[in-house]
Design an enzyme around this catalytic site. Structure first.
Site: not given
Length: 250
Positions: A143, A104, A241
């Site tokens: 991500d 992340y 998302h």
């Protein structure tokens, strides 16, 4: 082999929207999460059939990653040797044939206030995955907080100096690919437009498909011939998302 990655934007919140059933029905060999936003004593998820590995942020209700695997890894590492490791941003699982890194990436924030920190992270992360790749192939997911090309977001011109589409961030992503990694979705679908993985909660962005593709599956060059498909499950709701899915012949 099926691998799923999803920024859930709060695991406890998305569990109220059917996440547990999605995890079960996905039947993924490896399932990775970003932005879990919880601590160890707040986990209520049933992960039958999976070995589970969590990386928690010191700050409560913030960041956090996790990796679930049907096969038990040879080893697991949290962090990359960077000051932001206390934000729980990575989990690395080593398997016999390859590494899987769930990441992340930190956001550069409004007015690019955190851009210098982000640049330092990107360089450290690239060095880290390259060191792994010197030993065996690496699979990276998560991500990564950057839309690499204009085709990867709905409104590129309007976002050229915004977090996630600054030239600095895009150049860092290019450097990561140049270091020996393949963006599996764009490799298979070089010209596909209008397929995104994140939409703002504002301005009915998802309804209007005004999105960004910032969630990825990357693989080492050695795994190029093993890529079967790389998709984005845009129909699945619950987070801002969408899950991204990689199928590998491995």
């Amino acid at each position: 082999m099926k691998l799923v990655s999803w920024n859930v934007n709060g695991l406890r919140a998305i569990q109220k929207k059917g996440f547990d059933e999605y995890l079960k029905q996905s039947n993924a060999d490896i399932f990775c999460l970003q932005e879990t936003k919880l601590q160890e004593d707040q986990i209520s998820l049933v992960t039958e059939g999976y070995h589970t590995y969590w990386s928690f942020a010191e700050k409560k209700g913030y960041s956090g990653t996790a990796l679930f695997s049907k096969q038990e890894p040879v080893s697991v590492q949290r962090g990359i040797g960077h000051p932001l490791d206390n934000e729980g941003r990575t989990v690395t699982a080593e398997f016999e044939q390859f590494y899987v890194v769930c990441c992340y990436t930190p956001n550069s924030q409004e007015a690019l206030a955190r851009l210098d920190t982000r640049m330092d992270w990107d360089e450290a992360f690239r060095s880290y995955v390259c060191s792994l790749a010197s030993m065996k192939p690496v699979i990276i997911c998560g991500d990564l907080n950057v839309a690499h090309q204009s085709i990867d977001l709905r409104h590129p011109k309007a976002n050229e100096r915004n977090a996630g589409y600054s030239i600095e961030e895009r150049n860092q992503f290019t450097s990561l690919l140049d270091a020996g990694f393949i963006d599996t979705f764009r490799y298979l679908y070089p010209n596909r437009e209008g397929i995104y993985s994140w939409w703002s909660y504002r301005f009915k962005a998802r309804e209007n498909n005004a999105g960004w593709r910032i969630d990825y599956w990357l693989v080492s060059e050695e795994l190029r011939q093993s890529i079967l498909d790389s998709t984005i499950d845009t129909e699945t709701q619950g987070s801002d998302h969408a899950p991204v899915i990689l199928y590998l012949n491995a």
